[in-house]
Design an enzyme around this catalytic site. Sequence first.
Site, PDB file in Angstrom:
ATOM      1  N   ASN A  84       6.558 -11.261   1.045  1.00 52.38           N
ATOM      2  CA  ASN A  84       7.485 -10.100   0.963  1.00 52.38           C
ATOM      3  C   ASN A  84       8.739 -10.502   1.845  1.00 52.38           C
ATOM      4  O   ASN A  84       8.552 -10.256   3.008  1.00 52.38           O
ATOM      5  CB  ASN A  84       7.147  -8.546   1.285  1.00 52.38           C
ATOM      6  CG  ASN A  84       7.912  -7.584   1.148  1.00 52.38           C
ATOM      7  OD1 ASN A  84       9.259  -7.838   0.645  1.00 52.38           O
ATOM      8  ND2 ASN A  84       7.407  -6.584   1.395  1.00 52.38           N
TER       9      ASN A  84
ATOM     10  N   ASP B  34       8.496  -4.486  -8.664  1.00 58.19           N
ATOM     11  CA  ASP B  34       8.026  -3.167  -8.203  1.00 58.19           C
ATOM     12  C   ASP B  34       8.279  -2.181  -9.352  1.00 58.19           C
ATOM     13  O   ASP B  34       7.976  -1.164  -9.456  1.00 58.19           O
ATOM     14  CB  ASP B  34       9.237  -2.621  -7.016  1.00 58.19           C
ATOM     15  CG  ASP B  34       8.577  -2.934  -5.568  1.00 58.19           C
ATOM     16  OD1 ASP B  34       7.782  -4.022  -5.523  1.00 58.19           O
ATOM     17  OD2 ASP B  34       9.225  -2.496  -4.751  1.00 58.19           O
TER      18      ASP B  34
ATOM     19  N   HIS C 281       4.025   7.711  -2.243  1.00 57.35           N
ATOM     20  CA  HIS C 281       4.516   6.414  -1.492  1.00 57.35           C
ATOM     21  C   HIS C 281       5.549   7.057  -0.450  1.00 57.35           C
ATOM     22  O   HIS C 281       6.712   6.774  -0.911  1.00 57.35           O
ATOM     23  CB  HIS C 281       4.938   5.382  -2.124  1.00 57.35           C
ATOM     24  CG  HIS C 281       5.102   4.028  -1.307  1.00 57.35           C
ATOM     25  ND1 HIS C 281       4.346   3.020  -1.405  1.00 57.35           N
ATOM     26  CD2 HIS C 281       6.239   4.055  -0.581  1.00 57.35           C
ATOM     27  CE1 HIS C 281       4.663   2.044  -0.798  1.00 57.35           C
ATOM     28  NE2 HIS C 281       5.874   2.638  -0.127  1.00 57.35           N
ATOM     29  N   ILE C 282       5.094   7.445   0.701  1.00 51.72           N
ATOM     30  CA  ILE C 282       6.029   7.742   1.414  1.00 51.72           C
ATOM     31  C   ILE C 282       6.253   7.122   2.883  1.00 51.72           C
ATOM     32  O   ILE C 282       5.289   7.057   3.724  1.00 51.72           O
ATOM     33  CB  ILE C 282       5.686   9.418   1.944  1.00 51.72           C
ATOM     34  CG1 ILE C 282       5.418  10.161   0.816  1.00 51.72           C
ATOM     35  CG2 ILE C 282       6.872   9.890   2.619  1.00 51.72           C
ATOM     36  CD1 ILE C 282       6.542  10.140  -0.385  1.00 51.72           C
ATOM     37  N   GLY C 283       7.255   6.486   2.978  1.00 51.00           N
ATOM     38  CA  GLY C 283       7.582   5.572   3.869  1.00 51.00           C
ATOM     39  C   GLY C 283       8.969   5.865   4.415  1.00 51.00           C
ATOM     40  O   GLY C 283       9.533   6.754   4.187  1.00 51.00           O
TER      41      GLY C 283
ATOM     42  N   GLY D 268      11.349   4.220   2.837  1.00 47.83           N
ATOM     43  CA  GLY D 268      11.493   4.555   1.516  1.00 47.83           C
ATOM     44  C   GLY D 268      10.499   5.296   1.131  1.00 47.83           C
ATOM     45  O   GLY D 268       9.355   5.351   1.517  1.00 47.83           O
TER      46      GLY D 268
ATOM     47  N   GLY E 173       2.947   8.830   4.642  1.00 47.14           N
ATOM     48  CA  GLY E 173       1.961   9.212   3.846  1.00 47.14           C
ATOM     49  C   GLY E 173       0.321   9.001   4.580  1.00 47.14           C
ATOM     50  O   GLY E 173      -0.315   9.847   4.449  1.00 47.14           O
TER      51      GLY E 173
END
Length: 396
Positions: free
Chosen positions: A8, A146, A206-208, A210, A333
Amino acid sequence: MTKTIAINAGSSSLKWQLYLMPEEKVLAKGLIERIGLKDSISTVKFDGRSEQQILDIENHTQAVKILLDDLIRFDIIKAYDEITGVGHRVVAGGEYFKESTVVEGDVLEKVEELSLLAPLHNPANAAGVRAFKELLPDITSVVVFDTSFHTSMPEKAYRYPLPTKYYTENKVRKYGAHGTSHQFVAGEAAKLLGRPLEDLKLITCHIGNGGSITAVKAGKSVDTSMGFTPLGGIMMGTRTGDIDPAIIPYLMQYTEDFNTPEDISRVLNRESGLLGVSANSSDMRDIEAAVAEGNHEASLAYEMYVDRIQKYIGQYLAVLNGADAIVFTAGVGENAENFRRDVISGISWFGCDVDDEKNVFGVTGDISTEAAKIRVLVIPTDEELVIARDVERLKK
């Protein structure tokens, strides 16, 4: 048995994980930070050890060389050619790429062309691909997008109510993001519930820093909160999420902050969200600490953040006509138990409820009360594993 590395690449970073496949065993993982800056940091974790060195790394090619040499130095591999495949996370695949793809022909050029859709991500992703191609030209390189998981969305979900020519000529549509994560946790949710994925209706969150929310039916994405770019959807750490588009020309006319497209992108992508409203931080841990101290701006930012997430969950309950489970994943999350409780308590009318004894820091699995009709799950995401699996599937 083969060794596959998942990559990544960010603009100044390179996150990696080396797997033994098909056993899916993590042999080592690491992070190279501050690429292109003085005092770059390379961290390698393996066998319960963590080794770090500080040095100047000018570009991604040099970063990859240091990574590979570290693997040899720590006796994780004997030679470069032990690595037989590399998979790269790429944010935007547009309409070109509906699935993970081997890097050959004009694939990399198309990835770079799609930087228009993800200007903060695709150029760095492409730099990582080029760096590995330069040093390991003969191994199988795969790009994992993605957006691919979201190509199953129906046209009514991905089209915008703009004149058709902007779709046909300019490809303006919803693409979504975080698809690799949503795909992974949906599959894990099915295992946890003991039911076939094809029988389930799931809302994956998906909670980060972003964040995105996806409606998943029978293992397919049918709608998602992020849009044409990763700026759309819920309020995020530094991004606005959805706002009235007319705000932009208004601020261009009446302020000095919106003179160029770059100004607009900077404010909406980097200076808004939790950071902009709280005037404090984009990090949920800092926000929660400020809330505990009675800070009004932090409290407002937190309430807005939760509110927008609740609204998207409610929207997708309508899209799916109900749900079997709501899944939380990614940094916030997975780790912010008060946040999960507050999100679910505001939508308990739908039949979801959190058990406070199960909903604690570090927990994974089902955190619902026994009576809950919609299960609430906490599932750590593993995008790197999905990437490694796709490399194995596509190897020559």
